[in-house]
Design a protein around this motif. Structure first.
Motif, PDB file in Angstrom:
ATOM      1  N   VAL A  50       2.023  -7.292  10.145  1.00  0.00           N
ATOM      2  CA  VAL A  50       1.948  -8.683   9.710  1.00  0.00           C
ATOM      3  C   VAL A  50       0.722  -9.308  10.359  1.00  0.00           C
ATOM      4  N   PHE A  51      -0.129  -9.934   9.550  1.00  0.00           N
ATOM      5  CA  PHE A  51      -1.298 -10.640  10.075  1.00  0.00           C
ATOM      6  C   PHE A  51      -1.048 -12.149  10.043  1.00  0.00           C
ATOM      7  N   VAL A  52      -1.385 -12.809  11.143  1.00  0.00           N
ATOM      8  CA  VAL A  52      -1.268 -14.256  11.280  1.00  0.00           C
ATOM      9  C   VAL A  52      -2.674 -14.815  11.464  1.00  0.00           C
ATOM     10  N   SER A  53      -3.074 -15.745  10.602  1.00  0.00           N
ATOM     11  CA  SER A  53      -4.479 -16.183  10.591  1.00  0.00           C
ATOM     12  C   SER A  53      -4.828 -17.233  11.633  1.00  0.00           C
ATOM     13  N   ASN A  54      -3.871 -18.094  12.019  1.00  0.00           N
ATOM     14  CA  ASN A  54      -4.185 -19.072  13.064  1.00  0.00           C
ATOM     15  C   ASN A  54      -2.897 -19.607  13.680  1.00  0.00           C
ATOM     16  N   THR A  59       0.829  -1.191   0.000  1.00  0.00           N
ATOM     17  CA  THR A  59       0.000   0.000   0.000  1.00  0.00           C
ATOM     18  C   THR A  59       0.870   1.250   0.000  1.00  0.00           C
ATOM     19  N   GLY A  60       0.231   2.382  -0.239  1.00  0.00           N
ATOM     20  CA  GLY A  60       0.956   3.645  -0.223  1.00  0.00           C
ATOM     21  C   GLY A  60       1.401   4.072   1.145  1.00  0.00           C
ATOM     22  N   ASP A  61       0.948   3.354   2.180  1.00  0.00           N
ATOM     23  CA  ASP A  61       1.280   3.701   3.560  1.00  0.00           C
ATOM     24  C   ASP A  61       1.929   2.522   4.274  1.00  0.00           C
ATOM     25  N   GLY A  62       2.690   1.742   3.527  1.00  0.00           N
ATOM     26  CA  GLY A  62       3.385   0.602   4.122  1.00  0.00           C
ATOM     27  C   GLY A  62       2.836  -0.726   3.637  1.00  0.00           C
ATOM     28  N   VAL A  63       3.573  -1.781   3.928  1.00  0.00           N
ATOM     29  CA  VAL A  63       3.265  -3.120   3.424  1.00  0.00           C
ATOM     30  C   VAL A  63       2.514  -3.925   4.477  1.00  0.00           C
ATOM     31  N   ILE A  64       1.413  -4.523   4.045  1.00  0.00           N
ATOM     32  CA  ILE A  64       0.667  -5.464   4.875  1.00  0.00           C
ATOM     33  C   ILE A  64       1.084  -6.872   4.477  1.00  0.00           C
ATOM     34  N   VAL A  65       1.598  -7.652   5.428  1.00  0.00           N
ATOM     35  CA  VAL A  65       2.019  -9.028   5.179  1.00  0.00           C
ATOM     36  C   VAL A  65       0.961  -9.972   5.735  1.00  0.00           C
ATOM     37  N   VAL A  66       0.635 -10.998   4.972  1.00  0.00           N
ATOM     38  CA  VAL A  66      -0.356 -11.984   5.408  1.00  0.00           C
ATOM     39  C   VAL A  66       0.323 -13.342   5.512  1.00  0.00           C
ATOM     40  N   GLN A  67       0.523 -13.808   6.731  1.00  0.00           N
ATOM     41  CA  GLN A  67       1.227 -15.034   7.121  1.00  0.00           C
ATOM     42  C   GLN A  67       2.737 -14.839   6.940  1.00  0.00           C
ATOM     43  N   SER A  68       3.493 -15.251   7.949  1.00  0.00           N
ATOM     44  CA  SER A  68       4.941 -15.049   7.910  1.00  0.00           C
ATOM     45  C   SER A  68       5.712 -16.309   7.546  1.00  0.00           C
ATOM     46  N   ILE A  94       2.976  -7.660  14.908  1.00  0.00           N
ATOM     47  CA  ILE A  94       2.502  -8.966  14.442  1.00  0.00           C
ATOM     48  C   ILE A  94       1.117  -9.149  15.042  1.00  0.00           C
ATOM     49  N   ALA A  95       0.085  -9.192  14.207  1.00  0.00           N
ATOM     50  CA  ALA A  95      -1.296  -9.136  14.673  1.00  0.00           C
ATOM     51  C   ALA A  95      -2.013 -10.463  14.441  1.00  0.00           C
ATOM     52  N   ALA A  96      -2.860 -10.842  15.398  1.00  0.00           N
ATOM     53  CA  ALA A  96      -3.633 -12.077  15.291  1.00  0.00           C
ATOM     54  C   ALA A  96      -4.832 -11.990  16.228  1.00  0.00           C
ATOM     55  N   LEU A  97      -5.784 -12.889  16.043  1.00  0.00           N
ATOM     56  CA  LEU A  97      -6.923 -12.967  16.953  1.00  0.00           C
ATOM     57  C   LEU A  97      -6.442 -13.388  18.343  1.00  0.00           C
ATOM     58  N   PRO A  98      -7.125 -12.938  19.402  1.00  0.00           N
ATOM     59  CA  PRO A  98      -6.701 -13.318  20.758  1.00  0.00           C
ATOM     60  C   PRO A  98      -6.589 -14.826  20.957  1.00  0.00           C
ATOM     61  N   GLY A  99      -7.504 -15.598  20.372  1.00  0.00           N
ATOM     62  CA  GLY A  99      -7.428 -17.047  20.505  1.00  0.00           C
ATOM     63  C   GLY A  99      -6.184 -17.628  19.863  1.00  0.00           C
ATOM     64  N   THR A 100      -5.752 -17.033  18.775  1.00  0.00           N
ATOM     65  CA  THR A 100      -4.514 -17.474  18.124  1.00  0.00           C
ATOM     66  C   THR A 100      -3.309 -17.142  18.997  1.00  0.00           C
ATOM     67  N   ILE A 101      -3.295 -15.950  19.563  1.00  0.00           N
ATOM     68  CA  ILE A 101      -2.188 -15.554  20.440  1.00  0.00           C
ATOM     69  C   ILE A 101      -2.095 -16.498  21.632  1.00  0.00           C
ATOM     70  N   ASP A 102      -3.242 -16.795  22.254  1.00  0.00           N
ATOM     71  CA  ASP A 102      -3.245 -17.707  23.396  1.00  0.00           C
ATOM     72  C   ASP A 102      -2.759 -19.097  22.994  1.00  0.00           C
ATOM     73  N   GLY A 103      -3.195 -19.572  21.823  1.00  0.00           N
ATOM     74  CA  GLY A 103      -2.787 -20.892  21.368  1.00  0.00           C
ATOM     75  C   GLY A 103      -1.302 -20.983  21.104  1.00  0.00           C
ATOM     76  N   ILE A 104      -0.727 -19.944  20.521  1.00  0.00           N
ATOM     77  CA  ILE A 104       0.705 -19.949  20.253  1.00  0.00           C
ATOM     78  C   ILE A 104       1.496 -19.851  21.558  1.00  0.00           C
TER      79      ILE A 104
END
Length: 284
Positions: A70-74, A36-45, A91-101
């Motif tokens: 960076v978005f992490v889906s699960n 994007t014009g305001d930085g890069v969005i990464v989907v899965q690392s 590094i962004a993810a749903l709370p349930g994903t964060i807890d699981g990791i």
């Protein structure tokens, strides 16, 4: 790693439709990014530090803009174990994903070392740093709908770019590859597919399998999961043991799915004991 442009500002690194092996280095998912014009969005690392570093280097050949997020889906390993390469970004993810990791990340990482060996050198499991809730955010002219769903795991993030019509479906959609089910709740998964199917999708990026310009992969995933659930329940009602279920003939229409028999066998191991418990009467 070579990015493939699939829409305006939007690129995908296509992975093999295989299991993790030392030959493929764990490169079995479709990660991506939006420049994007305001930085890069990464989907899965990706599945390893090495993968993340190679991914970031490839992104740098497309744009010099910084990594915005960076978005992490699960919580599955190929979604987040490359995050060390993006440690300077949220590094962004749903709370349930964060807890699981946080809970299982170390064990998952050790298993990946056993599967992939030296491809994993230097890889550590760090949980995402930023919780994501359902929202629509604007980043550099791209309007991103962040969709908190579930079914493939207890917390599945899908990202729909309303600007381009690109859906990053995470692990909820498999395309020409048999779905994996180690954390699956099929009933919830089917409800999530309903939500995705209601979107106006121009390009569908499943995390595993063929990238599509239609919604056919959603129907393909739904068909297989519906058959799988019905078959396991009917088998439990008939009193079949696990080995008998694993030997069941799979309908010909699913022959287009890669790693089909292997994933069906794994799904029996994942899902059948609980289904048996729900069907068989207690006699004590």
């Amino acid at each position: 790693m070579e990015p493939r442009r699939i829409a305006a500002d939007t690129y995908v690194f296509e992975g093999a439709r295989e299991h993790f092996t030392s030959a493929n280095g764990g490169n079995i998912l479709n990660s991506g990014f939006i420049a994007t014009g305001d930085g890069v969005i990464v989907v899965q690392s990706g599945p390893s530090r090495r993968y993340g570093e190679e991914m970031r280097a490839a992104i740098g050949k497309v744009t010099r803009r910084p990594i915005a997020r960076v978005f992490v889906s699960n919580l599955h390993p190929d979604y987040f174990l490359g995050s060390q390469a993006f440690a300077d970004a949220p590094i962004a993810a749903l709370p349930g994903t964060i807890d699981g990791i946080r809970s299982d990340g170390r064990a998952v990482t050790e298993n990946m070392y056993r599967l992939l060996g030296d491809w994993m050198r230097g890889t550590d499991a760090g949980p995402p740093t930023e919780p994501v809730l359902g929202a629509t955010v604007v980043q550099g002219g791209h309007r991103l709908r962040l969709m908190p769903l579930a079914g493939h795991t207890a917390a599945d993030l899908a990202i729909f770019d309303e600007t381009t019509g690109v859906l990053f479906a995470g692990g909820l959609v498999f395309s020409d590859r048999a779905p994996t089910t180690p954390h699956a709740d099929i009933a919830r998964w089917l409800l999530s597919l309903d939500e995705l199917e209601a979107l106006d999708i121009a390009v569908l990026v499943p995390n595993h399998g063929t990238i599509r310009t239609d919604e056919a992969a959603i129907g393909q995933t739904r068909d297989y999961l519906t058959w799988l659930d019905a078959t396991l329940r009917a088998s439990a009602e008939a009193g079949l043991d696990m080995n008998e279920v694993m030997a069941i003939e799979i309908p010909e229409r699913f022959s287009v799915l890669s790693v089909l028999r292997e994933e069906f066998t794994r799904s029996v191991a994942h899902l059948y004991p609980k289904i048996e418990q729900s069907v068989l009467p207690r006699v004590n």
